[in-house]
Design an enzyme around this catalytic site. Sequence first.
Site, PDB file in Angstrom:
ATOM      1  N   ASP A 341     180.301  -4.606  47.902  1.00 46.46           N
ATOM      2  CA  ASP A 341     181.376  -5.182  46.737  1.00 46.46           C
ATOM      3  C   ASP A 341     180.613  -6.388  47.178  1.00 46.46           C
ATOM      4  O   ASP A 341     179.931  -7.116  47.850  1.00 46.46           O
ATOM      5  CB  ASP A 341     182.822  -5.124  48.253  1.00 46.46           C
ATOM      6  CG  ASP A 341     183.691  -5.827  46.878  1.00 46.46           C
ATOM      7  OD1 ASP A 341     183.732  -5.482  46.770  1.00 46.46           O
ATOM      8  OD2 ASP A 341     184.510  -6.043  48.078  1.00 46.46           O
ATOM      9  N   ASP A 647     184.952  -4.904  51.946  1.00 47.49           N
ATOM     10  CA  ASP A 647     186.129  -5.433  53.195  1.00 47.49           C
ATOM     11  C   ASP A 647     187.145  -4.458  53.026  1.00 47.49           C
ATOM     12  O   ASP A 647     188.037  -5.081  52.871  1.00 47.49           O
ATOM     13  CB  ASP A 647     185.728  -6.692  53.528  1.00 47.49           C
ATOM     14  CG  ASP A 647     185.681  -7.246  52.086  1.00 47.49           C
ATOM     15  OD1 ASP A 647     186.161  -6.854  50.789  1.00 47.49           O
ATOM     16  OD2 ASP A 647     185.542  -8.404  52.414  1.00 47.49           O
ATOM     17  N   ASP A 651     187.585   0.262  49.732  1.00 45.61           N
ATOM     18  CA  ASP A 651     185.663   0.361  49.836  1.00 45.61           C
ATOM     19  C   ASP A 651     185.828   1.333  50.726  1.00 45.61           C
ATOM     20  O   ASP A 651     184.802   2.208  50.705  1.00 45.61           O
ATOM     21  CB  ASP A 651     185.259  -0.455  50.400  1.00 45.61           C
ATOM     22  CG  ASP A 651     185.501  -1.882  48.934  1.00 45.61           C
ATOM     23  OD1 ASP A 651     184.713  -1.715  48.342  1.00 45.61           O
ATOM     24  OD2 ASP A 651     185.274  -3.031  50.003  1.00 45.61           O
TER      25      ASP A 651
END
Length: 916
Positions: A341, A647, A651
């Site tokens: 990410d 985070d 996700d």
Amino acid sequence: MARNKARKQGNDPSPQPSWHALARDELLSQFATDGEGLSEEESRQRLAEYGPNALPEVRPRGVLVRFFSHFRNLLIYVLVVAAAIAAALHHWVDTAVILTVVLVNATIGFIQEGKAEDALRAIRQLLSAKAMVVRGGRRMSVPAEQLVPGDLVTLQSGDKVPADLRLLKVKGLQVQEAALTGESVAVSKSLDPIRPDADLGDRRNMAYSGTLVTQGQGAGIVVATGVDTEIGRISTMVSRVESLTTPLLQQMDRLARWITAAVLLIATLVFVAGITLRDHTAVEMFMIVVGLAVAAIPEGLPAILTVTLAIGVQRMATRKAIIRRLPVVETLGSVSVIGSDKTGTLTRNEMTVRSVVTVADSYTVTGTGYDPHGTFERDGQASEPTSNDLLRQTLLAALLCNDSSLQKREDNNGWEVHGDPMEGALLVAAMKAGMNPEHETKQYPRADLIPFESEHKFMATLHHSHEGRAFLFLKGAPERVVEMCKEVVGADHNQPMDREYWHEQIEQMAARGQRVLAVATKPAPNDQSELTFDDVENGLALLGLYGLIDPPREEAISAVGECQAAGIRVKMITGDHSSTARAIAAQLKLQNTAEAVTGHELERMDDAELQKRLSEVDVYARVSPEHKLRIVTLLQQQGAIVAMTGDGVNDAPALKRADVGIAMGHKGTEAAKEAAEMVISDDNFASIVDAVREGRTVYDNLKKAIAFLLPVNGGESVSIILAILAGLTLPIAPLQILWVNMVSSVALAMALAFEVSENDIMKRPPRPAKESMLTSFLVWRILLVSTLFAAGIFGIFSWTQYHGYTLEESRTYAVNTLVIMEIFYLFSVRRLRSTSLGFTGLFGSGKVLIAVGVVLMLQLVFTYAPFMETFFDTRPIPAAMWFVILAVGLGLLMVLELEKWLIGRWSRRDVRSRRD
């Protein structure tokens, strides 16, 4: 009503209409409401119809079920069989030792792994506990679980959105959606319908459950509750995602099956041969076969596996990487792709002013995050901002037309912004120029303001100086501000507006992935005390543009480089905009930053087409949780070992599916942490590189331990088989073999778990996922060393028997020769391919020297202690005979060093021939 009736708790979410695309009247008609709130009676009926606004509870596994699940491993079964064999021989102490190893292994796994359903519990905790609704014409606070579709919910700054809402009213409403979309900054909300295929992050007229209101007020109709919300869909995806078995467990399972099958086959053949060829009775052969099984099974291997992984966990903890499942330590060493990410992982999740453009100059601003230290550079040269009146006025506008504040964290670990992150970044830029916010706000106090709202896309403030001068500052969306201005503030005087030039500047900054804000100014009458929209309709002059970006972590740039040197491909998978993602990817120096695949494009691809693109493209933007999960799954189908970092709540499904899920500990949501196998406590992407290095070291050390244990067991087994086939006496008794296997072998092999990384460990390509633990080289080494061990054991036994020593004395010589050969072999196996003859190879590990010292002391006790004679039938050895035994061990080391030299020479010759 058009919505389907709610399912019972735990059922699948239903397909959702495009609520963001409906006109207001159509939306209200769908929910049979006038937009002024439901009646108490209607809300009760709908609660019964749709069910509570909550995610389904998952029944947790019982403690005993979780504990005993750690026994479902063939290696453990092999260990239990070894305990049963020891019990059959009535060696209860050894039985207890082996069973203790089994219990320790299960206990460590039980403690490390935790509950699988924690990810779902963490997501449920994101939901709001209370909600403000309008029912029966009255505003009231109700438990969020009692919200129903059609309810009118009001929002204000600080609220957690309690359900998915289609907004009907907004006043400066901004919502932080990073946990769902990955966007760094809060999103300004509006009311206009949006095209049906808009990405989640572009649905400006929606507010989603679990997100946070950072500014303004609003109201909206509840369109989804419980599992039908975006958070609910992610929860359902997490519950469905299957965690994969790690490569290490797969390899160790294959190794255990191979060992078990080999032991059973050889034992059966020896049993038959003993009866048919040597006329042994069935009872005699049964006890001999039991001894063979004890010799062949590496009882200490599961314990060494557990300890090696646990040491890896401890080492990683010192490097800020917390491991939640032991085998994942090694899996990191075989990772070939890291899907990361962007927001908060590769970047700091702290907006930073990177460029300032005025009509006279363009400036680059250095520094990172909210730390108010940095410089202004013009054409690559440092520039003093306070000496430039135009730049200072541009910075002053950003400082005063601002509602945020900056302060040091309580732990003195960095800075934090209170308020809008973009306003905070503007404040930091002014402080980098030496401005003091407290002094400037006292020097130019604010008299009035027009707050930012999405309808007019700007904020304006009115200020007075102590000299009696009045002026206003305005900041907002660059296209809007440029249209409002007729002039541009110059170094000496105002200049006519060149809109084409400024639009070109805006496009160039946006192409670099920067979010652009414009600031303008206008003088005001000295006695003006109020600010109205009429005041900003004319007379404005543009001061300049700000380019803001959530910059990559400096350590992440070098970490990506190390990953690439180690053959690991890094892919950015984010919910942010394509241009921003590509700009950050370019700064990180990812392999391919020229193009990005968006969520829309991804949805149009079938699996075959996407798999082809996965090998080419490294940037994926505007992706949803389903897209991330699909990318991870297809990469795994291509044979990649995938680590996924993240985070946000969005996700969690991909983190759970990945071979290694890596969550950020500081800024990561609990949902992400609980779905992951590893948590980086300092949110530092560079810690992943350290973890990969440690994972590769763990695998190396396990390989060394196997290369050490199997030849020892092989040598013992070959000795027994040769004795049976030749009709000779066993050179070592079964109980003595157990002593060697469970004491000296385990103690020496355990020292290998502490070996440090070899120099080239991060210059090797990732290990193939399906590579066998027993490589051709390792099989050759096992066969060679087993033969040498058998020759040493039989040689010393036969030599002493020939010279008239008793059977007990000859077996004592054979056992000690075996242990001394183990010690010399330990020094050899520390360097599988390079020479061990040198100070580092022989004395470079304190743990190895300690293990050797302990084993020698135990062996002296074994040989000379009177009580050991009772248990193991040993006899004292004359001092001179130790020189003969040591010579056998030294001869083994020299043969293996010669083998290493020959293999190295052949390898170099092969490389040269391929080059030619």
